[in-house]
Design an enzyme around this catalytic site. Sequence first.
Site, PDB file in Angstrom:
ATOM      1  CD  GLN A  78      -2.975   1.207   2.274  1.00 54.21           C
ATOM      2  OE1 GLN A  78      -3.014   0.350   2.966  1.00 54.21           O
ATOM      3  NE2 GLN A  78      -3.782   2.051   2.083  1.00 54.21           N
ATOM      4  CG  PHE A  79       1.442   4.021  -3.411  1.00 60.20           C
ATOM      5  CD1 PHE A  79       1.838   5.231  -3.906  1.00 60.20           C
ATOM      6  CD2 PHE A  79       0.031   3.323  -4.054  1.00 60.20           C
ATOM      7  CE1 PHE A  79       0.756   6.232  -4.293  1.00 60.20           C
ATOM      8  CE2 PHE A  79      -0.627   4.151  -4.743  1.00 60.20           C
ATOM      9  CZ  PHE A  79      -0.294   5.485  -5.119  1.00 60.20           C
ATOM     10  CB  THR A  80      -1.711   5.534   0.192  1.00 58.88           C
ATOM     11  OG1 THR A  80      -2.485   4.311   0.877  1.00 58.88           O
ATOM     12  CG2 THR A  80      -2.426   5.341  -1.269  1.00 58.88           C
TER      13      THR A  80
END
Length: 144
Positions: A78-80
């Site tokens: 989850q790059f966020t």
Amino acid sequence: MKVLIQRALNACVVVDGETIGAIDHGQLVLVGIEKGDTEVDTQRLADKLLKYRMFGDEDGKMNLNVQQVAGGILLVSQFTLAAETKKGLRPGFSTAAIPEEGERLFNDFVNKVRAQYSKVETGRFGADMKVSFTNDGPVTFMLD
């Protein structure tokens, strides 16, 4: 590198209508890779994840790790998690690793966790995933 761990009664990840990873009791783990992260970080956090005592013992005290309760682990990129959120009203992602490096380090993290524990499922890096789970507690911790 940021690792958000959530104690779950169950969790699953779906891509294009197909369940690609699912666990019963255990941990849903969201993984954000940042610029500058290395294999040293993936090893340190893999070790910490597996040893982190977030499950209750017979007295209800958080004294047991995921292996001691024979729980599953669902790892989801989850790059966020690497977003910049201090300024403005829209997240910025300049601190997130570039996709190729993020995927390489996420896979390295997965391999290091799997080398120490067999009950590991994953999402698909870069895919549009639908993640469902029941948070137990709720119990959620950020490791970095």
